[in-house]
Design an enzyme around this catalytic site. Sequence first.
Site, PDB file in Angstrom:
ATOM      1  N   ARG A   1       0.930  -1.384  -0.175  1.00 46.70           N
ATOM      2  CA  ARG A   1       0.029  -0.161   0.088  1.00 46.70           C
ATOM      3  C   ARG A   1       0.663   1.256  -0.060  1.00 46.70           C
ATOM      4  O   ARG A   1       0.617   2.174   0.500  1.00 46.70           O
ATOM      5  CB  ARG A   1      -0.870   0.006   1.221  1.00 46.70           C
ATOM      6  CG  ARG A   1      -1.859  -1.234   1.458  1.00 46.70           C
ATOM      7  CD  ARG A   1      -2.611  -1.292   0.408  1.00 46.70           C
ATOM      8  NE  ARG A   1      -3.985  -0.763   0.292  1.00 46.70           N
ATOM      9  CZ  ARG A   1      -5.149  -1.104   0.972  1.00 46.70           C
ATOM     10  NH1 ARG A   1      -5.323  -2.279   1.573  1.00 46.70           N
ATOM     11  NH2 ARG A   1      -6.234  -0.216   1.025  1.00 46.70           N
TER      12      ARG A   1
ATOM     13  N   ARG B   1      -2.509   6.350   0.169  1.00 46.31           N
ATOM     14  CA  ARG B   1      -2.384   6.414   1.731  1.00 46.31           C
ATOM     15  C   ARG B   1      -1.751   7.572   2.286  1.00 46.31           C
ATOM     16  O   ARG B   1      -2.500   8.719   2.391  1.00 46.31           O
ATOM     17  CB  ARG B   1      -1.716   5.055   2.133  1.00 46.31           C
ATOM     18  CG  ARG B   1      -2.514   3.829   2.172  1.00 46.31           C
ATOM     19  CD  ARG B   1      -3.190   3.512   3.245  1.00 46.31           C
ATOM     20  NE  ARG B   1      -4.188   2.455   3.155  1.00 46.31           N
ATOM     21  CZ  ARG B   1      -4.400   1.481   3.853  1.00 46.31           C
ATOM     22  NH1 ARG B   1      -3.504   1.128   4.799  1.00 46.31           N
ATOM     23  NH2 ARG B   1      -5.468   0.668   3.668  1.00 46.31           N
TER      24      ARG B   1
ATOM     25  N   ARG C   1      -6.915  12.436  -5.464  1.00 52.85           N
ATOM     26  CA  ARG C   1      -7.877  11.591  -4.895  1.00 52.85           C
ATOM     27  C   ARG C   1      -9.110  12.466  -4.528  1.00 52.85           C
ATOM     28  O   ARG C   1     -10.122  11.976  -4.500  1.00 52.85           O
ATOM     29  CB  ARG C   1      -7.638  10.531  -4.100  1.00 52.85           C
ATOM     30  CG  ARG C   1      -6.845   9.134  -4.712  1.00 52.85           C
ATOM     31  CD  ARG C   1      -8.081   8.234  -5.731  1.00 52.85           C
ATOM     32  NE  ARG C   1      -9.413   8.414  -4.925  1.00 52.85           N
ATOM     33  CZ  ARG C   1      -9.565   7.707  -3.774  1.00 52.85           C
ATOM     34  NH1 ARG C   1      -8.894   6.684  -3.172  1.00 52.85           N
ATOM     35  NH2 ARG C   1     -10.996   7.957  -3.258  1.00 52.85           N
TER      36      ARG C   1
ATOM     37  N   ASP D   1      -7.177  -2.050  -6.977  1.00 52.76           N
ATOM     38  CA  ASP D   1      -7.742  -2.720  -5.862  1.00 52.76           C
ATOM     39  C   ASP D   1      -8.227  -4.112  -6.155  1.00 52.76           C
ATOM     40  O   ASP D   1      -8.362  -4.482  -7.351  1.00 52.76           O
ATOM     41  CB  ASP D   1      -8.977  -1.882  -5.372  1.00 52.76           C
ATOM     42  CG  ASP D   1      -9.192  -2.204  -3.844  1.00 52.76           C
ATOM     43  OD1 ASP D   1      -8.733  -2.005  -2.968  1.00 52.76           O
ATOM     44  OD2 ASP D   1     -10.193  -3.193  -3.760  1.00 52.76           O
TER      45      ASP D   1
ATOM     46  N   TYR E   1     -15.345 -10.673   0.860  1.00 54.15           N
ATOM     47  CA  TYR E   1     -16.084  -9.331   0.465  1.00 54.15           C
ATOM     48  C   TYR E   1     -17.416  -9.551  -0.312  1.00 54.15           C
ATOM     49  O   TYR E   1     -18.568  -8.867  -0.054  1.00 54.15           O
ATOM     50  CB  TYR E   1     -15.251  -8.549  -0.322  1.00 54.15           C
ATOM     51  CG  TYR E   1     -14.200  -7.844   0.424  1.00 54.15           C
ATOM     52  CD1 TYR E   1     -14.533  -6.605   1.391  1.00 54.15           C
ATOM     53  CD2 TYR E   1     -12.855  -8.271   0.371  1.00 54.15           C
ATOM     54  CE1 TYR E   1     -13.412  -6.171   2.192  1.00 54.15           C
ATOM     55  CE2 TYR E   1     -11.933  -7.724   0.955  1.00 54.15           C
ATOM     56  CZ  TYR E   1     -12.086  -6.477   1.961  1.00 54.15           C
ATOM     57  OH  TYR E   1     -11.301  -6.026   2.697  1.00 54.15           O
TER      58      TYR E   1
HETATM   59  O1  CP3 Z   1      -4.484  -4.323   2.351  1.00 55.69           O
HETATM   60  C1  CP3 Z   1      -4.542  -5.419   2.103  1.00 55.69           C
HETATM   61  O2  CP3 Z   1      -4.765  -6.419   3.039  1.00 55.69           O
HETATM   62  C2  CP3 Z   1      -4.062  -5.821   0.705  1.00 55.69           C
HETATM   63  C3  CP3 Z   1      -5.210  -6.580   0.009  1.00 55.69           C
HETATM   64  C4  CP3 Z   1      -6.446  -5.610  -0.261  1.00 55.69           C
HETATM   65  C5  CP3 Z   1      -6.236  -4.664  -1.153  1.00 55.69           C
HETATM   66  N1  CP3 Z   1      -7.604  -3.848  -1.175  1.00 55.69           N
HETATM   67  C6  CP3 Z   1      -5.162  -4.041  -2.117  1.00 55.69           C
HETATM   68  C7  CP3 Z   1      -4.958  -2.907  -2.391  1.00 55.69           C
HETATM   69  C8  CP3 Z   1      -7.582  -5.547   0.434  1.00 55.69           C
HETATM   70  C9  CP3 Z   1      -7.867  -6.601   1.465  1.00 55.69           C
HETATM   71  C10 CP3 Z   1      -8.398  -4.716   0.002  1.00 55.69           C
HETATM   72  C11 CP3 Z   1      -9.689  -4.219   0.247  1.00 55.69           C
HETATM   73  C12 CP3 Z   1     -10.011  -2.783   0.529  1.00 55.69           C
HETATM   74  N2  CP3 Z   1     -10.012  -1.850  -0.563  1.00 55.69           N
HETATM   75  C13 CP3 Z   1      -9.994  -2.204   1.787  1.00 55.69           C
HETATM   76  C14 CP3 Z   1      -9.878  -2.689   3.278  1.00 55.69           C
HETATM   77  C15 CP3 Z   1     -11.110  -2.891   3.546  1.00 55.69           C
HETATM   78  C16 CP3 Z   1     -11.107  -3.927   4.891  1.00 55.69           C
HETATM   79  O3  CP3 Z   1     -11.829  -5.010   4.768  1.00 55.69           O
HETATM   80  O4  CP3 Z   1     -10.543  -3.572   5.927  1.00 55.69           O
HETATM   81  C17 CP3 Z   1     -10.038  -0.693   1.371  1.00 55.69           C
HETATM   82  C18 CP3 Z   1     -10.168   0.273   2.177  1.00 55.69           C
HETATM   83  C19 CP3 Z   1     -10.122  -0.642  -0.054  1.00 55.69           C
HETATM   84  C20 CP3 Z   1     -10.129   0.533  -0.802  1.00 55.69           C
HETATM   85  C21 CP3 Z   1      -9.141   1.122  -1.184  1.00 55.69           C
HETATM   86  N3  CP3 Z   1      -8.123   0.322  -2.141  1.00 55.69           N
HETATM   87  C22 CP3 Z   1      -8.467   2.172  -1.249  1.00 55.69           C
HETATM   88  C23 CP3 Z   1      -9.169   3.562  -0.737  1.00 55.69           C
HETATM   89  C24 CP3 Z   1      -7.049   2.419  -1.832  1.00 55.69           C
HETATM   90  C25 CP3 Z   1      -6.250   3.620  -2.251  1.00 55.69           C
HETATM   91  C26 CP3 Z   1      -5.323   4.053  -0.935  1.00 55.69           C
HETATM   92  C27 CP3 Z   1      -5.296   3.119   0.171  1.00 55.69           C
HETATM   93  O5  CP3 Z   1      -5.825   3.314   1.270  1.00 55.69           O
HETATM   94  O6  CP3 Z   1      -4.307   2.378   0.248  1.00 55.69           O
HETATM   95  C28 CP3 Z   1      -6.763   1.034  -2.119  1.00 55.69           C
HETATM   96  C29 CP3 Z   1      -5.589   0.738  -2.919  1.00 55.69           C
HETATM   97  C30 CP3 Z   1      -5.226  -0.620  -2.929  1.00 55.69           C
HETATM   98  N4  CP3 Z   1      -5.768  -1.776  -2.402  1.00 55.69           N
HETATM   99  C31 CP3 Z   1      -3.834  -1.062  -3.481  1.00 55.69           C
HETATM  100  C32 CP3 Z   1      -3.615  -2.515  -3.006  1.00 55.69           C
HETATM  101  C33 CP3 Z   1      -2.593  -3.389  -3.290  1.00 55.69           C
HETATM  102  C34 CP3 Z   1      -2.947  -0.223  -4.044  1.00 55.69           C
HETATM  103  C35 CP3 Z   1      -2.101   0.666  -3.526  1.00 55.69           C
HETATM  104  C36 CP3 Z   1      -0.691  -0.069  -3.028  1.00 55.69           C
HETATM  105  O7  CP3 Z   1      -0.579  -1.127  -2.765  1.00 55.69           O
HETATM  106  O8  CP3 Z   1       0.072   0.848  -2.873  1.00 55.69           O
END
Ligand code: CP3
Length: 365
Positions: free
Chosen positions: A43, A47, A56, A92, A167
């Site tokens: 991530r 972030r 964003r 994502d 999910y």
């Molecule tokens: O964190 C992990 O466990 C990795 C696997 C995962 C991702 N998304 C990969 C990801 C999981 C479990 C998710 C689901 C998800 N998507 C959540 C977690 C919710 C929960 O169940 O607790 C959330 C908040 C999202 C939405 C999301 N995804 C946002 C808002 C963003 C952008 C910025 C941030 O908060 O990281 C993402 C990006 C994202 N999700 C990435 C990956 C690999 C790309 C960014 C990176 O890895 O640098």
Amino acid sequence: MTTDTTGTVARDGDSRPGGPADSPFIRACRRRPVPHTPVWFMRQAGRSLPEYREIRASVPMLESCRRPELVTEITLQPVRRHGVDAAILFSDIVVPVAAAGIDLDIVPGTGPVVAEPIRTAADVERIRRITRDDVSYVDEAVRQLVVELGDTPLIGFAGAPFTLASYLVEGGPSRTHAKTKALMYGDPELWHALCARLAEVTLAFLRVQIEAGVSAVQLFDSWAGALSEADYRRFVLPHSTTVLSGLVNSGVPRIHFGVGTGELLGAMGEAGADVVGVDWRTPLDVATGRIGADKAVQGNLDPCVLLAPWPVVEAEVRRILEQGRAAPGHVFNLGHGVLPETDPEVLTRVVALVHELSSRRADQG
Ligand code: CP3
């Protein structure tokens, strides 16, 4: 195509000296000697970065994943700022599921929310198989990124069947995964049908990324640690194996990661990984004992440590580098994703410290 000593088929062209396939990150994944221990952060894109928040502010999450120029910019930001050894595609885990026809949104402050959760065999059929055309924006973003990144490798990724199923069955994030487990125990046939379909979608999604030029892939089974080893082996391992073994001849290393998976590390390696991701609960030397000497390891720094004073961070970086020496290949990373409140300057300092402490002079071999 050429085959290296680890039996991996290397891609033509990009294994030239200095190219992404010869980078410290890919070399560590393949358990080859490295000039320094490579480091990137789960991530890392998004972030904690102000330049990310600015982009964003006016674009919803899913839309930002579907605009190649934004994906490219956000993916490059941590590489420019921190000098990490690899980029990870900004996307994502639910992106391919949305492309497969499931109505979902990513709700700020919550995460993915599914309009009509999956509960029946007819629901499983609503998850369509995907082709490149369903995710053409990912194909385009990866192609742009490979050009922009030059010698820095790009990591593609996808969610693993169990984490995606959680999910889809729960309808959103869950602490206990109760509905998911109720379906898994109560209707194993439906469970396996759901996971088999998700494995197909995931495999297709990763193949699109590999064909577009990513240098490695990571399969995120973030929530697999909710299961016992026996249940993991029965209900999850066959499907994650479909995905990872389906990429065995793809020419790129495969990383397999989950949280709370201390008891599952051996099985997660068996699913067909070149690198096993480790959270902060299991030291890397202990993890290596469970995974075996034929795989590299990645992870272990508690993301919360980055919120502590620098001497604490430095001591933890030193500990992890030391324990990582037990593994035949070590990629420095966190035990889970960067927390939004992390000071980006600390990430930059960690990268510099890992490089400095692990640098090996050429004459040392
Ligand atoms: O964190 C992990 O466990 C990795 C696997 C995962 C991702 N998304 C990969 C990801 C999981 C479990 C998710 C689901 C998800 N998507 C959540 C977690 C919710 C929960 O169940 O607790 C959330 C908040 C999202 C939405 C999301 N995804 C946002 C808002 C963003 C952008 C910025 C941030 O908060 O990281 C993402 C990006 C994202 N999700 C990435 C990956 C690999 C790309 C960014 C990176 O890895 O640098």
